[in-house]
Design a protein around this motif. Structure first.
Motif, mmCIF file in Angstrom:
data_model
loop_
_atom_site.group_PDB
_atom_site.id
_atom_site.type_symbol
_atom_site.label_atom_id
_atom_site.label_comp_id
_atom_site.label_asym_id
_atom_site.label_seq_id
_atom_site.Cartn_x
_atom_site.Cartn_y
_atom_site.Cartn_z
ATOM 1 N N TRP A 110 0.842 -1.208 0.000
ATOM 2 C CA TRP A 110 0.000 0.000 0.000
ATOM 3 C C TRP A 110 0.875 1.255 0.000
ATOM 4 O O TRP A 110 0.600 2.214 -0.721
ATOM 5 N N TYR A 114 1.026 4.186 -2.803
ATOM 6 C CA TYR A 114 0.762 5.583 -2.449
ATOM 7 C C TYR A 114 1.938 6.479 -2.818
ATOM 8 O O TYR A 114 1.751 7.677 -3.092
ATOM 9 N N SER A 118 1.365 9.576 -5.136
ATOM 10 C CA SER A 118 1.799 10.922 -4.753
ATOM 11 C C SER A 118 2.589 11.569 -5.872
ATOM 12 O O SER A 118 2.403 12.746 -6.199
ATOM 13 N N LEU A 123 -3.427 12.162 -5.124
ATOM 14 C CA LEU A 123 -3.958 12.189 -3.768
ATOM 15 C C LEU A 123 -4.556 13.536 -3.397
ATOM 16 O O LEU A 123 -4.833 13.795 -2.223
ATOM 17 N N PHE A 134 -8.679 5.169 -0.926
ATOM 18 C CA PHE A 134 -8.120 4.027 -0.207
ATOM 19 C C PHE A 134 -9.054 2.829 -0.256
ATOM 20 O O PHE A 134 -8.627 1.690 -0.471
ATOM 21 N N PHE A 287 -3.075 6.330 5.400
ATOM 22 C CA PHE A 287 -3.652 6.320 4.054
ATOM 23 C C PHE A 287 -4.912 7.160 3.896
ATOM 24 O O PHE A 287 -5.396 7.339 2.783
ATOM 25 N N TYR A 313 5.794 9.336 1.836
ATOM 26 C CA TYR A 313 5.562 7.949 1.417
ATOM 27 C C TYR A 313 6.858 7.257 1.020
ATOM 28 O O TYR A 313 6.979 6.037 1.164
#
Length: 452
Positions: A110, A114, A118, A123, A134, A287, A313
């Motif tokens: 995950w 992410y 990003s 996001l 998510f 998240f 991240y």
């Protein structure tokens, strides 16, 4: 097969690699929240005390077993016990680390997804959008599992390069980058308007919140944060040189691990407080909550917010990777030495096993919620099994093994490097490993089960 197994090339490599095994996602989403909600600096002081009472003796005990035998965890306990059932402690540690790597890779995957999201600028949006993002991603039948397996394969690429060329080199690269990213984000977070409230929330002592439960939570955090009971410390210690100062190394590792946990709190709480959001704990913090926090906190400087999000991240990915490397190495070393196969082949064995666990756990919290055991999703079952049963059992048995079974002469020789290191703390250590550690681990076990 132990003569070609390699070893760490420097003291810095020992500290960074072993600290990296302890530093993980739990430092970012669990320790700050626990400290903030349980008395701030008061909780941190209790945590330090627990590190001294339980963490350092537990670490040194695993170091003694691993370095003395100079072998994988199963063979190490077998060697020191003379073939008696104590060798099962080593097998327990290998089983535990394999299960943890399988479901830990899901969350690590995950983080990796992410990071790419990003970078792609996906996001942005309000809190509801981030929550839906998510939910949509985690419930997809393929994407989360593929990202988790990808993370295991990245770990595999490090492991196949051996101890010095893979683990030590990666640790010397990843840990300084992780620290640098953390410090940069802390500075950015603490300079936001109203950030001082977040600093106070984390670091101002509130002794009114202290209770028996807080003490047990601090004890448990100290236990889990240092990877006790996974056979990781035992395996890494088998690569230590004979002149490695075990107690000093354990202290340096514990200090670095705690520093990163506190810095994580200084990264999260000031930014959250500056925009009026009370951060929670667990995956929802990482998240769902924090993407919205960063977006709001740096709304006046969107480019800076974009960069901070990427750095955050990336930090999570590096923290997760230092942990998965150590967990992978435990099983790889075992199969390499016990099956007599080349390291590259045995690394694939563990990669395949953990990939299957990862896929099943990912599906159980996403596309296939029917994948359950004893009323829990497979991922939650693996988490409960390892955290509440296997880890405490492994650490307790190790304390009893080193404290009561191994001849005291052997323990003293390893602790003092055959008399070349001062012995004045040996009696303190021996008392701790014989009495304090077993009692502390039993209390953690009972607390985890809700008995106390």
């Amino acid at each position: 097969m132990t003569n070609d197994r390699g070893n760490f090339g420097s003291k810095l490599g020992i500290v960074l690699a072993t600290a990296g095994s302890a530093v993980g996602l739990g430092n970012v989403w669990r320790f700050p929240y626990m400290a903030g909600e349980n008395g701030g600096a008061a909780f941190i002081l209790i945590y330090f005390g627990c590190i001294l009472m339980l963490g350092l003796p537990g670490m040194v005990s695993e170091f003694i077993v691993g370095r003395h035998a100079h072998a994988n965890a199963a063979r190490a306990y077998d060697t020191l016990s003379g073939g008696r059932p104590w060798k099962l402690v080593g097998y327990l540690g290998i089983l535990t680390s394999t299960i943890i790597l399988g479901f830990y890779a899901v969350v690590a995957g995950w983080c990796l997804q992410y990071l790419f999201a990003s970078i792609a600028g996906q996001l942005g949006g309000d809190a509801h959008y981030v929550a839906r993002y998510f939910s949509t991603f985690s419930s997809h039948p393929l994407k989360p599992a593929l990202w988790g397996v990808a993370f295991i394969l990245i770990t595999h690429l490090v492991i196949v390069r051996g101890v010095r060329g893979g683990i030590e080199r990666a640790s010397k690269l990843l840990m300084p980058i992780l620290l640098a990213l953390l410090v940069i984000i802390v500075i950015a977070s603490c300079t936001l308007p109203g950030a001082i409230e977040g600093v106070r929330f984390l670091l101002m002592p509130d002794f009114s919140k202290l209770s028996k439960s807080v003490f047990l939570e601090a004890l448990g955090q100290a236990f889990f944060s240092l990877s006790l009971g996974t056979a990781c410390l035992c395996t890494y210690a088998s690569y230590f040189s004979r002149d490695t100062h075990l107690l000093r190394s354990a202290g340096q590792i514990a200090l670095l691990d705690t520093l990163i946990a506190i810095l994580s709190g200084l990264m999260i709480f000031p930014a959250a407080m500056s925009v009026g959001i009370n951060p929670d704990s667990g995956p929802s913090l990482i998240f769902i909550t924090l993407p919205n926090v960063f977006q709001q906190a740096f709304a006046s400087a969107p480019v800076l917010g974009y960069v901070i999000s990427i750095m955050f991240y990336a930090l999570l990915v590096f923290a997760a990777l230092t942990s998965t490397i150590s967990m992978h190495e435990i099983g790889t070393a075992f199969f390499h030495e016990e099956l007599g196969l080349p390291r590259r082949q045995t690394a694939w064995v563990l990669t395949a096993v953990c990939s299957v666990i990862c896929i099943l756990c990912s599906l159980s919290v996403g596309a296939q919620p029917g994948l359950q055991l004893l009323g829990h999703s497979l991922m939650d079952f693996c988490d409960i099994l390892t955290a509440q049963y296997l880890l405490p059992a492994g650490a307790l048995l190790t304390s009893l093994f080193v404290g009561w079974y191994i001849p005291q002469r052997v323990v003293r020789e390893e602790f003092t490097n055959k008399g070349t290191v001062a012995t004045r703390l040996f009696s303190v250590y021996l008392f701790a490993v014989r009495f304090v550690c077993p009692l502390g681990i039993v209390l953690i076990f009972l607390h985890q089960l809700g008995v106390i």
